[in-house]
Design an enzyme around this catalytic site. Structure first.
Site, PDB file in Angstrom:
ATOM      1  N   ASP A 134      60.294  59.623 110.845  1.00 15.45           N
ATOM      2  CA  ASP A 134      59.295  58.597 111.118  1.00 15.45           C
ATOM      3  C   ASP A 134      59.341  58.288 112.624  1.00 15.45           C
ATOM      4  O   ASP A 134      60.211  58.767 113.357  1.00 15.45           O
ATOM      5  CB  ASP A 134      59.537  57.356 110.249  1.00 15.45           C
ATOM      6  CG  ASP A 134      58.249  56.547 110.087  1.00 15.45           C
ATOM      7  OD1 ASP A 134      57.308  56.749 110.882  1.00 15.45           O
ATOM      8  OD2 ASP A 134      58.170  55.704 109.181  1.00 15.45           O
TER       9      ASP A 134
HETATM   10  C1  NOJ Z   1      55.443  54.571 111.221  1.00  7.14           C
HETATM   11  C2  NOJ Z   1      55.151  54.455 109.761  1.00  7.14           C
HETATM   12  O1  NOJ Z   1      56.304  54.031 109.086  1.00  7.14           O
HETATM   13  C3  NOJ Z   1      54.637  55.716 109.116  1.00  7.14           C
HETATM   14  O2  NOJ Z   1      54.193  55.398 107.834  1.00  7.14           O
HETATM   15  C4  NOJ Z   1      53.566  56.342 109.938  1.00  7.14           C
HETATM   16  O3  NOJ Z   1      53.110  57.515 109.300  1.00  7.14           O
HETATM   17  C5  NOJ Z   1      54.084  56.635 111.322  1.00  7.14           C
HETATM   18  N1  NOJ Z   1      54.531  55.406 111.950  1.00  7.14           N
HETATM   19  C6  NOJ Z   1      53.047  57.298 112.206  1.00  7.14           C
HETATM   20  O4  NOJ Z   1      52.065  56.402 112.529  1.00  7.14           O
END
Ligand code: NOJ
Length: 760
Positions: free
Chosen positions: A286
């Site tokens: 993430d």
């Molecule tokens: C953080 C989030 O937790 C995730 O769900 C998302 O896909 C990514 N950022 C990218 O934006």
């Protein structure tokens, strides 16, 4: 017999040919990637493991810099967060024309519940319990996203959540592993189709692996600590279902699990995901979750990056820990060449399977974008999906559906509010294209209905909350009038009407990432408004906008009707009006339990019995309960009303004793006894009465959504298979143990009828 043998022969031949074809395709791919990798330098291999943004903040701090130069130098494997085919083409041009080996990039985005045509938030969609419809929603999203140049979406989000304070409960499918698994698989099928090289499919990314929804106290990014049996039984099944459905990529989660951050958790990323489940795609972190391990306390950037790679992480989102430290770690023997090669190969394989080496611009066509995005048919689908996601929580004296005559007072901060119809995650969705409730009502009601409007209150008057929300996106419009002036206007408006429709609830970003709340009641100013409206004596229908289960005990007691519409998406107002006036009879069922108060959290239907359960008729003392509230939720899992009524027979079993791996059927007779045609979700729960691991009181094992005309009766047959009787035993293997099982069927997890059978 002859025919049967012929059939088996044909089947085996088809399977053989398919296996041969796959083998040949794999060999071709392996050779291509081996040749390519033999030309790659170490830096270029590490470059493929680097995922960047175009240079702005997406969901954290800005880290990605000099992106164009990095692409040119082969230091980027993919980008996310770029909008539109033109910009995507420019970036792809640099990769395939100006980098040494011309390796194409992935283009990812958070396409979560629709791309430009926005569907209900995932929690709302899950309440439809309509799996083909949910699959279709992902398919439409894929078509629009692909037309916009994207080839990778960060969805489905399948984190089981039992805590409505957690804002990200809005992004998932609720609390149940069975329902969640069905939805996870359907979404993967919807995004990826049968052919990842087609120009209307995109690679899915199941997230957030794993257990992100179990963050302590519902506070985002918080610690998770859980027994392995609990994770296997309740939390991991939806991720596995996505893997079984062929998901191309997996995103690791921000949280730690049992003291080890998920992003560097070998047990999760390698032992379970690859070794047990056979996942063949790649794992991406993430946003900065690699570098966040420094804060978790497991080492400096070089150490945590090496930990992550060794645990099974292939691609680093934004943190650039892989890019800047892996070479050094290789020299120091902290990672091996094979670790880097394996990760690089997995990333390249995904690009190959997506056909990007044949046509890097396959998804990039401005003309296609103009004709496939936000089409009339996509908007129509959005309207229908929204209608199916609404849950009718209360409808005393059948006040709904509303008559298309008389005067309606449309009151509340969400009645004429384009800004808040889409909910969390709508990167390409544009709120000025949404249909508001007032527009929808006017579109549908016809000229015999007189519609009056008053705002009545702000979404919130809490200055800290307003600042936190509005600093990110201005969703709470604070009126220049005093709260009392707004209430006075609303009451005067209500007094002129036959019925009040109060549009209340949350702002879109009161749920979603970094949107946890400790108080999940309606905001005080809205409760004041509702109280004033009720004091007029007019019937009050609440239309509730929310991304989480809320505490609604007082509202439930006092209002006449309540329709939960979640955040319905682009076609919000039309869908709401369709349901309020009865063009569509609501059929949604809750995928999460609604507590009576915040102190009951976590509360979920598939709980354990404990050694001191509170049974009906028991006194309170020395039982597992509270002094100040009963154990029951306000609305149970699976609950939702209809404008018609249904009756259920007892379940009838085909056998009362089975042995070995035998299965059985349970048949329920359901009748529509009310005045409208309608749909009902017939639910099947099982309870293993005695087991070597304490069993939950019931678990959903099947459901069917059926349509019954007024007066019609249908039989619903459920197959109960051996696998439905299995659970994770002490050694973390699935077992079914002999003994008695209860079979429960009904319209929700509470109002069930029961019978039993025995497994010998
Ligand atoms: C953080 C989030 O937790 C995730 O769900 C998302 O896909 C990514 N950022 C990218 O934006």
């Amino acid at each position: 017999m002859k025919k049967f043998c012929l059939f088996i022969f044909c089947l085996l031949s088809i399977l053989f040919l398919k296996a041969q074809q796959t083998f040949q395709q794999d060999q071709k791919m392996n050779k291509f990637i081996k040749d390519l990798m033999s030309k790659m330098t170490l830096d270029e291999k590490i470059g493929q493991l680097n995922l960047v943004t175009p240079g702005g903040a997406v969901t954290g701090s800005v880290v990605s810099k000099d992106v164009d130069a990095k692409i040119r130098n082969g230091q980027v494997g993919g980008i996310f967060g770029i909008n539109g085919p033109d910009q995507i083409r420019q970036a792809q041009d640099i990769a395939v024309k100006n980098s040494r080996l011309h390796i194409p990039l992935f283009f990812g985005l958070d396409v979560i519940h629709g791309h430009r045509t926005i569907f209900p938030i995932p929690l709302g969609l899950s309440c439809s319990w309509d799996i083909p419809m949910i699959q279709q929603s992902a398919h439409i999203a894929a078509t629009e996203a692909a037309a916009d140049g994207l080839n990778w979406v960060y969805s489905p989000m399948v984190d089981i959540a039992r805590d409505p304070r957690w804002g990200r409960i809005a992004e998932g499918s609720g609390e149940d592993p069975y329902l969640g698994s069905q939805i996870a698989a359907a979404m993967v099928r919807g995004y990826q189709g049968n052919d990842l090289t087609a120009n209307n499919t995109v690679m899915a990314c199941v997230k957030h692996y794993a257990l992100y929804g179990a963050a302590e106290a519902g506070r985002d990014y918080n610690t998770v600590d859980m027994s392995r049996i609990k994770m296997m039984q309740y939390y991991l099944p939806p991720y596995k279902a996505a893997v079984d459905a062929g998901v191309g990529s997996v995103m690791s989660s921000f949280n730690e699990v049992d003291g080890i951050p998920a992003t560097a958790n070998h047990f999760l990323l390698t032992e379970v995901l690859r070794n047990q489940w056979g996942f063949k795609g790649f794992v991406v972190s993430d946003y900065t979750s690699v570098s966040e391990m420094i804060n978790h306390g497991t080492g400096d950037l070089q150490t945590v990056s090496a930990q992550a790679l060794k645990a099974g992480l292939d691609m680093d989102m934004v943190a650039e820990g892989f890019l800047t430290t892996l070479k050094k770690s290789l020299q120091e023997g902290k990672v091996t060449q094979k670790d880097i090669d394996d990760a690089c190969r997995r990333v390249l394989e995904a690009k190959y399977k997506m056909g990007l080496f044949d046509d890097a611009y396959r998804h990039d066509d401005t003309q296609c974008a103009a004709t496939s995005i936000l089409t009339d048919s996509n908007r129509l689908a959005a309207r229908q999906f929204a209608e199916h996601s609404f849950v009718l929580l209360k409808n005393s004296n059948n006040i709904l559906p509303l008559k298309k005559s008389g005067t309606i007072a449309l009151i509340g901060p969400l009645a004429d509010n384009q800004r808040n119809m889409l909910g969390t995650w709508n990167i390409r969705g544009q709120y000025n294209e949404d249909v508001t409730v007032i527009q929808g009502i006017k579109n549908i009601a016809g000229s015999d209905v007189n519609v009056l409007y008053a705002k009545g209150s702000n979404i919130s008057d809490d200055s800290m909350l307003v600042t936190n929300i509005n600093n990110f996106a201005k969703q709470i419009d604070v009126d220049s009038r005093t709260p009392q002036q707004m209430i006075d206007e609303a009451v005067a408006t209500a007094n002129k009407a036959d019925v009040v429709v109060a549009c209340l609830g949350e702002a879109a970003d009161m749920t979603g990432e970094a949107s946890s709340m400790s108080d999940i009641r309606l905001q005080q100013c809205q409760r004041n408004l509702l109280q004033a409206l009720l004091s007029t004596g007019k019937p009050v229908v609440v239309v509730l906008f929310n991304g989480r289960p809320m505490i609604l005990g007082w509202e439930n007691k006092n209002v006449n009707a309540m329709l939960d519409v979640w955040f319905p998406g682009t076609e919000a107002g039309n869908a709401i009006a369709d349901v309020l006036f009865g063009s569509y009879n609501p059929s949604g069922k809750l995928s999460t339990t609604f507590p009576q108060n915040v102190g009951q959290i976590p509360i979920y239907y598939n709980h354990k019995n404990t050694g001191r359960p509170l049974n009906p008729g028991d006194g309170h003392k020395f039982k597992s309960d509270y002094l100040d509230v009963t154990n029951e939720p306000l609305y149970p899992f699976g609950y939702g009303l209809s404008y018609t009524s249904f009756t259920f027979s007892d379940p009838v079993l085909s056998k009362t004793t089975i042995s070995g791996t035998e299965g059985l059927t349970a048949t329920v007779t359901v009748s529509n006894t009310g005045n409208y045609d309608g749909e009902e979700v017939v639910q099947l729960y099982l309870h293993d009465k005695v087991a070597s691991i304490t069993p939950p009181v019931k678990e959903l094992k099947g459901f069917q959504k059926i349509f019954l005309k007024k007066g019609e009766t249908k039989q619903v047959v459920f197959n109960i298979n051996h696998s439905d009787l299995m659970f994770y035993g002490k050694d973390l293997q699935l077992v079914a143990e002999p003994g008695e099982f209860e079979v429960m069927t009904g319209p929700n997890s509470r109002d069930v009828r029961m019978t039993t059978f025995t497994l010998k």
